[in-house]
Write a protein that holds these residues in place. Structure first.
Motif, PDB file in Angstrom:
ATOM      1  N   THR A 223      54.582  17.581  36.737  1.00 54.73           N
ATOM      2  CA  THR A 223      55.289  16.328  37.028  1.00 54.73           C
ATOM      3  C   THR A 223      54.935  15.344  35.926  1.00 54.73           C
ATOM      4  O   THR A 223      53.752  15.118  35.646  1.00 54.73           O
ATOM      5  CB  THR A 223      54.889  15.752  38.396  1.00 54.73           C
ATOM      6  N   GLU A 246      59.210  18.565  37.368  1.00 48.45           N
ATOM      7  CA  GLU A 246      59.685  17.363  38.055  1.00 48.45           C
ATOM      8  C   GLU A 246      59.567  16.247  37.024  1.00 48.45           C
ATOM      9  O   GLU A 246      58.481  15.745  36.778  1.00 48.45           O
ATOM     10  CB  GLU A 246      58.825  17.130  39.310  1.00 48.45           C
ATOM     11  N   CYS A 280      59.251   8.099  39.588  1.00 44.12           N
ATOM     12  CA  CYS A 280      60.402   8.776  38.962  1.00 44.12           C
ATOM     13  C   CYS A 280      61.688   8.527  39.735  1.00 44.12           C
ATOM     14  O   CYS A 280      62.775   8.737  39.212  1.00 44.12           O
ATOM     15  CB  CYS A 280      60.177  10.280  38.916  1.00 44.12           C
TER      16      CYS A 280
END
Ligand code: SIN
Length: 472
Positions: A223, A246, A280
């Protein structure tokens, strides 16, 4: 507070250390072990050896240890949250929310550990039988970000461990203390040595390279930014490693004229200013239909003006500092570019002391500005206006990212059209809060692939094997 690396069930001192600072005031919090490539290889060896043991534990036994870990996180939530706020800066209420959110993945996957079902498929001939089983992939390298120092670890590690994999976690150098606290609780929960390892380091390049190129690591879960994700993908390609990414987002938040404006403002505030805009899935571009733009902007302004910035540990703080100087500079330069191209800052717009940036509202923003294409990762609400559904869908999809999108409206036919038309992995309809352990989190396009959470999340840690039986 643990400051050593955690490898093979041992707390490892290193001569070389790096400092972790509090973004609120820049003060030193701790000196943490600075691991190198050799330490990463040791952690991989430990995880590789432990895999032979852990994969053979019954699902029930793995589940019980995961449940212990979840309960320990909940029992220590206050201390974990204080540590998190101290190294990351987010308000304590959000940090407590993150610890609970993180623990909810552990609880969910403790339950899913028992449900890794296979299949029986009708054979392709009278003498054929086909069975399908799912098996753990092996050692997982989990590379995790600073914006959710605890929950992004549990969201990757809990499904991996439930599946029977073992893990080497490389947390961000900005927030390693939450990762080490999770390791301490994992030890207490009863994971055998080597099942869960944490390799802390200042410079991620050497450790990242070992994780992506050591053949004993079968999967990388990352991520972070799209830029780093692309690099890790390239490094992992040589061994055709499984990967989950991600990555960044550029979330549109659309308000149609039939929306409940009060609700839309509430959802917008929640999704824009969570973690000072540093998630995000934070709203990045607010699109408001022209006929309700004045009303929406007025109500949004009132809320932004009322936000209280400060020390995350103090009661009432709603917005903490940004993570570092680079984040401040990026926010300031996006605003400068937008203003130079005709946008108007109506609230905030300036750096405060230290790493604080004023909660900001900027209007008259357009597609030609950098802020339209860039993930802001700061407390800036950028408002665009639109006339038609077609126009706003085009603008919303005009980005290489495809993580989260949000919209507010009441016409059910349009709700379906817009939800289906948005090129995103997650869509919030009349809500600004979409994160939960029970749903599949993840993106499309350059926001990555793979899903975290829900029944889908465990699939990323399993190999499918099919057996073809011929019976005479
Ligand atoms: C992220 O910013 O990567 C995660 C946000 C969330 O899980 O809500």
């Amino acid at each position: 507070m643990k400051t050593q690396a955690y490898i093979n069930g041992q707390w490892l001192d290193k001569k070389s250390t790096f400092s972790v600072t509090n973004p609120y005031d820049g003060s030193d919090i701790a000196q943490v072990a600075d691991c190198d490539a050799e330490d990463a290889r040791q952690a991989i060896k430990a995880a590789h050896d432990a895999f032979q043991i852990w994969r053979n534990f019954s699902a029930g036994k793995r589940s019980r240890i995961l449940k212990n870990w979840c309960q320990l996180q909940l029992k220590n939530q206050k201390e974990l949250a204080q540590l998190l706020t101290t190294e990351q800066g987010k308000p304590l209420t959000e940090a407590i929310g993150e610890i609970r959110y993180g623990a909810s993945f552990v609880e969910w996957y403790a339950e899913e550990a028992r449900r890794i079902y296979g299949d029986v498929i009708p054979g392709h001939g009278r003498d054929k039988r086909i069975t399908v089983i799912k098996q753990p992939i092996g050692v997982v390298g989990a590379i995790t970000p600073w914006n959710f120092p605890s929950a992004m670890i549990t969201r990757k590690v809990a499904p991996a461990l439930a599946a029977g994999c073992t893990v080497v976690v490389k947390p961000s150098d900005l927030t390693p203390l939450s990762a080490l606290a999770l390791a301490e609780l994992a030890e207490e929960a009863g994971f055998p040595p080597g099942v869960f390892n944490v390799v802390t380091c200042k410079n991620p390049v050497a450790v990242g390279e070992v994780l992506t190129t050591d053949p004993r690591v079968k999967k990388i879960s990352f991520t972070g930014s799209t830029q780093v994700g692309k690099l890790l993908l390239k490094q992992s390609a040589d061994q055709v490693k499984k990967v989950s990414m991600e990555l960044g987002g550029n979330a549109p938040f659309i308000v149609f004229e039939d929306a409940n404006v009060e609700d839309a403002v509430k959802g917008c505030m929640a999704s824009k200013f969570r973690n000072a805009g540093q998630t995000c899935i934070c709203t990045n571009r607010i699109f408001v239909q022209e006929s309700i733009a004045d009303e929406f902007i007025k109500k949004l302004s009132e809320k932004i003006q009322a936000l209280k910035s400060g020390n995350g540990l103090e009661t009432g703080t709603e917005v903490g500092p940004l993570i570092n100087e680079a984040a401040i500079q990026k926010t300031a330069s996006l605003l400068a570019d937008a203003v130079s191209k005709g946008a108007k800052i109506t609230i905030g717009g300036k750096r405060q002391s230290g790493l604080f940036f004023q909660p900001t509202l900027i209007c008259d923003v357009s597609q030609k500005m950098d802020i339209f294409k860039t993930e802001i990762f700061g407390p800036v609400a950028a408002v665009y206006t639109f006339k038609t559904e077609e126009e706003v869908l085009q603008m919303a999809n005009d980005t290489e990212y495809g993580l989260a999108a949000y919209f507010y409206g009441r016409d059910y036919a349009r709700i379906w059209r817009v939800a289906e038309g948005l090129d995103y992995g997650m869509v919030g309809i009349n809500t600004g809060m979409i994160s939960t352990a029970v749903a599949p989190f993840g993106g499309v396009k350059e926001s990555g692939f793979g899903r975290e959470g829900s029944k889908y999340g465990i699939e990323d840690y399993l190999n499918i094997k099919y057996m073809c039986w011929e019976i005479q």
